[in-house]
Design a protein around this motif. Sequence first.
Motif, PDB file in Angstrom:
ATOM      1  N   TRP A 473       0.841  -1.209   0.000  1.00 15.93           N
ATOM      2  CA  TRP A 473       0.000   0.000   0.000  1.00 15.93           C
ATOM      3  C   TRP A 473       0.872   1.254   0.000  1.00 15.93           C
ATOM      4  O   TRP A 473       0.634   2.190  -0.777  1.00 15.93           O
ATOM      5  CB  TRP A 473      -0.907  -0.012   1.225  1.00 15.93           C
ATOM      6  CG  TRP A 473      -1.658   1.271   1.432  1.00 15.93           C
ATOM      7  CD1 TRP A 473      -2.823   1.643   0.818  1.00 15.93           C
ATOM      8  CD2 TRP A 473      -1.296   2.365   2.281  1.00 15.93           C
ATOM      9  NE1 TRP A 473      -3.196   2.902   1.244  1.00 15.93           N
ATOM     10  CE2 TRP A 473      -2.276   3.365   2.131  1.00 15.93           C
ATOM     11  CE3 TRP A 473      -0.225   2.582   3.155  1.00 15.93           C
ATOM     12  CZ2 TRP A 473      -2.221   4.565   2.833  1.00 15.93           C
ATOM     13  CZ3 TRP A 473      -0.165   3.781   3.851  1.00 15.93           C
ATOM     14  CH2 TRP A 473      -1.152   4.765   3.691  1.00 15.93           C
ATOM     15  N   TYR A 474       1.896   1.272   0.861  1.00 18.79           N
ATOM     16  CA  TYR A 474       2.748   2.458   0.973  1.00 18.79           C
ATOM     17  C   TYR A 474       3.534   2.702  -0.314  1.00 18.79           C
ATOM     18  O   TYR A 474       3.675   3.844  -0.760  1.00 18.79           O
ATOM     19  CB  TYR A 474       3.702   2.294   2.163  1.00 18.79           C
ATOM     20  CG  TYR A 474       4.609   3.482   2.396  1.00 18.79           C
ATOM     21  CD1 TYR A 474       4.101   4.782   2.431  1.00 18.79           C
ATOM     22  CD2 TYR A 474       5.980   3.305   2.588  1.00 18.79           C
ATOM     23  CE1 TYR A 474       4.928   5.861   2.647  1.00 18.79           C
ATOM     24  CE2 TYR A 474       6.815   4.390   2.806  1.00 18.79           C
ATOM     25  CZ  TYR A 474       6.283   5.667   2.838  1.00 18.79           C
ATOM     26  OH  TYR A 474       7.107   6.747   3.039  1.00 18.79           O
ATOM     27  N   HIS A 475       4.009   1.631  -0.932  1.00 20.99           N
ATOM     28  CA  HIS A 475       4.725   1.769  -2.203  1.00 20.99           C
ATOM     29  C   HIS A 475       3.815   2.394  -3.261  1.00 20.99           C
ATOM     30  O   HIS A 475       4.246   3.276  -4.016  1.00 20.99           O
ATOM     31  CB  HIS A 475       5.227   0.400  -2.672  1.00 20.99           C
ATOM     32  CG  HIS A 475       5.893   0.426  -4.012  1.00 20.99           C
ATOM     33  ND1 HIS A 475       7.185   0.872  -4.205  1.00 20.99           N
ATOM     34  CD2 HIS A 475       5.436   0.079  -5.250  1.00 20.99           C
ATOM     35  CE1 HIS A 475       7.490   0.802  -5.483  1.00 20.99           C
ATOM     36  NE2 HIS A 475       6.451   0.320  -6.143  1.00 20.99           N
ATOM     37  N   GLU A 476       2.559   1.956  -3.322  1.00 15.31           N
ATOM     38  CA  GLU A 476       1.614   2.505  -4.298  1.00 15.31           C
ATOM     39  C   GLU A 476       1.311   3.972  -3.999  1.00 15.31           C
ATOM     40  O   GLU A 476       1.219   4.803  -4.913  1.00 15.31           O
ATOM     41  CB  GLU A 476       0.317   1.680  -4.286  1.00 15.31           C
ATOM     42  CG  GLU A 476      -0.770   2.160  -5.230  1.00 15.31           C
ATOM     43  CD  GLU A 476      -0.388   2.086  -6.701  1.00 15.31           C
ATOM     44  OE1 GLU A 476      -1.033   2.798  -7.504  1.00 15.31           O
ATOM     45  OE2 GLU A 476       0.538   1.328  -7.050  1.00 15.31           O
ATOM     46  N   LYS A 477       1.166   4.306  -2.713  1.00 15.08           N
ATOM     47  CA  LYS A 477       0.894   5.695  -2.340  1.00 15.08           C
ATOM     48  C   LYS A 477       2.089   6.594  -2.672  1.00 15.08           C
ATOM     49  O   LYS A 477       1.910   7.743  -3.099  1.00 15.08           O
ATOM     50  CB  LYS A 477       0.562   5.795  -0.844  1.00 15.08           C
ATOM     51  CG  LYS A 477      -0.795   5.224  -0.503  1.00 15.08           C
ATOM     52  CD  LYS A 477      -1.885   6.016  -1.197  1.00 15.08           C
ATOM     53  CE  LYS A 477      -3.193   5.296  -1.274  1.00 15.08           C
ATOM     54  NZ  LYS A 477      -4.195   5.992  -2.078  1.00 15.08           N
ATOM     55  N   GLN A 478       3.300   6.103  -2.444  1.00 16.92           N
ATOM     56  CA  GLN A 478       4.495   6.857  -2.827  1.00 16.92           C
ATOM     57  C   GLN A 478       4.495   7.117  -4.330  1.00 16.92           C
ATOM     58  O   GLN A 478       4.781   8.238  -4.781  1.00 16.92           O
ATOM     59  CB  GLN A 478       5.758   6.078  -2.446  1.00 16.92           C
ATOM     60  CG  GLN A 478       6.175   6.188  -0.998  1.00 16.92           C
ATOM     61  CD  GLN A 478       7.475   5.433  -0.758  1.00 16.92           C
ATOM     62  OE1 GLN A 478       7.614   4.272  -1.154  1.00 16.92           O
ATOM     63  NE2 GLN A 478       8.416   6.083  -0.114  1.00 16.92           N
ATOM     64  N   ARG A 479       4.183   6.075  -5.097  1.00 21.79           N
ATOM     65  CA  ARG A 479       4.177   6.206  -6.554  1.00 21.79           C
ATOM     66  C   ARG A 479       3.140   7.246  -6.986  1.00 21.79           C
ATOM     67  O   ARG A 479       3.422   8.122  -7.813  1.00 21.79           O
ATOM     68  CB  ARG A 479       3.881   4.847  -7.191  1.00 21.79           C
ATOM     69  CG  ARG A 479       4.054   4.813  -8.706  1.00 21.79           C
ATOM     70  CD  ARG A 479       3.405   3.579  -9.309  1.00 21.79           C
ATOM     71  NE  ARG A 479       1.963   3.602  -9.153  1.00 21.79           N
ATOM     72  CZ  ARG A 479       1.144   4.337  -9.906  1.00 21.79           C
ATOM     73  NH1 ARG A 479       1.625   5.119 -10.861  1.00 21.79           N
ATOM     74  NH2 ARG A 479      -0.164   4.302  -9.705  1.00 21.79           N
ATOM     75  N   GLU A 480       1.925   7.146  -6.423  1.00 19.94           N
ATOM     76  CA  GLU A 480       0.858   8.088  -6.791  1.00 19.94           C
ATOM     77  C   GLU A 480       1.220   9.517  -6.407  1.00 19.94           C
ATOM     78  O   GLU A 480       1.023  10.461  -7.180  1.00 19.94           O
ATOM     79  CB  GLU A 480      -0.450   7.688  -6.097  1.00 19.94           C
ATOM     80  CG  GLU A 480      -1.097   6.428  -6.657  1.00 19.94           C
ATOM     81  CD  GLU A 480      -2.339   6.042  -5.880  1.00 19.94           C
ATOM     82  OE1 GLU A 480      -2.701   6.764  -4.920  1.00 19.94           O
ATOM     83  OE2 GLU A 480      -2.960   5.017  -6.223  1.00 19.94           O
ATOM     84  N   ALA A 481       1.770   9.691  -5.178  1.00 22.50           N
ATOM     85  CA  ALA A 481       2.103  11.032  -4.694  1.00 22.50           C
ATOM     86  C   ALA A 481       3.223  11.648  -5.523  1.00 22.50           C
ATOM     87  O   ALA A 481       3.153  12.824  -5.912  1.00 22.50           O
ATOM     88  CB  ALA A 481       2.504  10.973  -3.222  1.00 22.50           C
ATOM     89  N   ASN A 482       4.257  10.862  -5.800  1.00 25.88           N
ATOM     90  CA  ASN A 482       5.381  11.403  -6.560  1.00 25.88           C
ATOM     91  C   ASN A 482       4.985  11.703  -8.004  1.00 25.88           C
ATOM     92  O   ASN A 482       5.490  12.648  -8.614  1.00 25.88           O
ATOM     93  CB  ASN A 482       6.574  10.450  -6.493  1.00 25.88           C
ATOM     94  CG  ASN A 482       7.224  10.451  -5.116  1.00 25.88           C
ATOM     95  OD1 ASN A 482       7.272  11.480  -4.451  1.00 25.88           O
ATOM     96  ND2 ASN A 482       7.708   9.299  -4.674  1.00 25.88           N
ATOM     97  N   GLN A 483       4.054  10.914  -8.554  1.00 23.70           N
ATOM     98  CA  GLN A 483       3.556  11.219  -9.891  1.00 23.70           C
ATOM     99  C   GLN A 483       2.754  12.526  -9.878  1.00 23.70           C
ATOM    100  O   GLN A 483       2.864  13.347 -10.796  1.00 23.70           O
ATOM    101  CB  GLN A 483       2.690  10.071 -10.412  1.00 23.70           C
ATOM    102  CG  GLN A 483       2.309  10.224 -11.877  1.00 23.70           C
ATOM    103  CD  GLN A 483       1.644   8.977 -12.432  1.00 23.70           C
ATOM    104  OE1 GLN A 483       0.673   8.488 -11.880  1.00 23.70           O
ATOM    105  NE2 GLN A 483       2.165   8.464 -13.525  1.00 23.70           N
ATOM    106  N   LYS A 484       1.958  12.717  -8.820  1.00 27.39           N
ATOM    107  CA  LYS A 484       1.204  13.972  -8.672  1.00 27.39           C
ATOM    108  C   LYS A 484       2.165  15.156  -8.577  1.00 27.39           C
ATOM    109  O   LYS A 484       1.953  16.208  -9.202  1.00 27.39           O
ATOM    110  CB  LYS A 484       0.323  13.889  -7.425  1.00 27.39           C
ATOM    111  CG  LYS A 484      -0.424  15.173  -7.087  1.00 27.39           C
ATOM    112  CD  LYS A 484      -1.451  15.523  -8.137  1.00 27.39           C
ATOM    113  CE  LYS A 484      -2.289  16.726  -7.709  1.00 27.39           C
ATOM    114  NZ  LYS A 484      -3.207  17.175  -8.790  1.00 27.39           N
TER     115      LYS A 484
END
Length: 560
Positions: A473-484
């Motif tokens: 979950w945290y890896h996916e959230k990092q990916r989404e946040a950094n893409q944003k």
Amino acid sequence: MAISPTVLPWDRFSNWLHCACVVTFDLELGQAMELMYPSHIKLTEKEKMNICYLSFPDSNSGCMGNTQFHFRIRQCPGRKPIVRSHNQYNRECPVSLQCENAYYYGFVYFRQTKDRSIRRGYFQKSLVLISKLPFIALFNQLVSIIAPEFFENGEPSLEAACHDIDQWLPPIPGDTLNLPLMGNVLQVKIPCRQTDKSSSSSVNGAKFSHTLPAHTILPSLFEVDIYSSFQSILPHIQLLWELVLLGEPIAVMAASPTVTSTTVQSLVNLIAPLRYCSDFRPYFTIHDSEFKEYTTKVQAPPPIILGVTNPFFAKTLQHWPHIIRIGEMTGAASSPKPLNKLKKAASLKTLDSKPGVYTRYKSYLSKDKTILKRLLKGVQIKRPVEAQNAILRRHFLELTQSFMIPLERYIGSLMPLQKNISPHKGPPRLRPFDPDGFLKTIEHSGPQLTPVAKGDWEGLYRRFFRSPNFEGWYHEKQREANQKLQTLHMEALCGANLSDWIVGKEEVEIVDLILRIREKLAFATAHHIVVSKDSLMKLQNHMDTIVSSLPSDLQSVLKT
């Protein structure tokens, strides 16, 4: 609809299925691959072996007639063909329903009938659909349509079914599709992260016709009946939710692969919309290539959920911390089962042990008796099983959301402020997750403030932080946040007046700026970072102006 010249034969088929296999029983070889379709599809010998063993019930003497179930196997490493439509699907579908390149699902229709013309006295054969998409409900429906026709009419009917599938549009999240198959039409809605998009009632602008032959609307592509799966152990279902949430090793033992595969899938679905990030095998046999890896006593069991039917596993998995014994699934009209107590794992000696949950695990949350009373009341008033299933699914959706919403809020607080994003510096990154910092927030905004369940939420979170599900979950959230953040940085760059910024700068700094912007544009394209065309055009004009201000020799270098 005319087929695009860029679409090759079987391209559309691979959007949905990898292949179809026919597995038969050979007196000398045992289970053997009789046929693969389309014939050009490749599987390794190890993959073929696993598919063959998983395509028959472990003990099929009691499985007369037709038996349906599904399994999941690892794809052999080093051979991971990427299907283009799967990349697009993964970007827009719910994270818990993403297609995993490392695994195949197999959907089995096994037939066993008496046949005196065969030396063994029985006809035993399976049709198996292999896919990387987790569309459990859809593919179980497909194999139930295709297999009877195949057993009746042979290979031509399988070929016809595959050609039908090769005409289907790709599974684009948000679309509702009509899927023709052998005189039937299945209407399905592809799940989407954006709920407003998924509410669309048309495909490419075309309204549906409800006068199509054998028109079947599937309410879900992926959901299974979790109520029937857990009916015999309902008092412990909240404990099971905790075990799945924490990625604990769980063995599901039952008499048939139909029961194990549905139960294992139900366990994985319990924590939706959170993605279950460990391995799970809806049906697992002693012949599986990972058998030794998963049953060794030299080390602790891995975080995996196994569904098994062979009595040998009652002894082999005795050291596992959590074992679920399931009886045959019954309908909603059955009398409610007694509230069976938890049993120690060591007390499970045979597969014939009574249904129940064998564990020493102590729950962090107190048992929610309200949902149990509501379901038992439903049994008494003969509430339809679909309604019971919907009630139970809604309960665990709310429980999971109550657990995850404080984490989502905390991740939002780690985002840098938009005013601190400068076009002249690199994009900022998400600040690190601090477990203690998060736990300080739950006193004022934690799940204990909602009526879903009471208990030691802090202890549950601390244990969750050590689980594969948190890591995923945290890896996916990092990916989404950094893409944003990359998107916001691109927008800031597009809106900046670069012509003013380069005044007084050295040529080397200007060239470096141009190269960095080009690299950023390439990154945005590769990672599907969405920036408006007007903004990109403005940025390109800035770059052209800057390049034209440089000496001619540098201009020629930068334009090559």
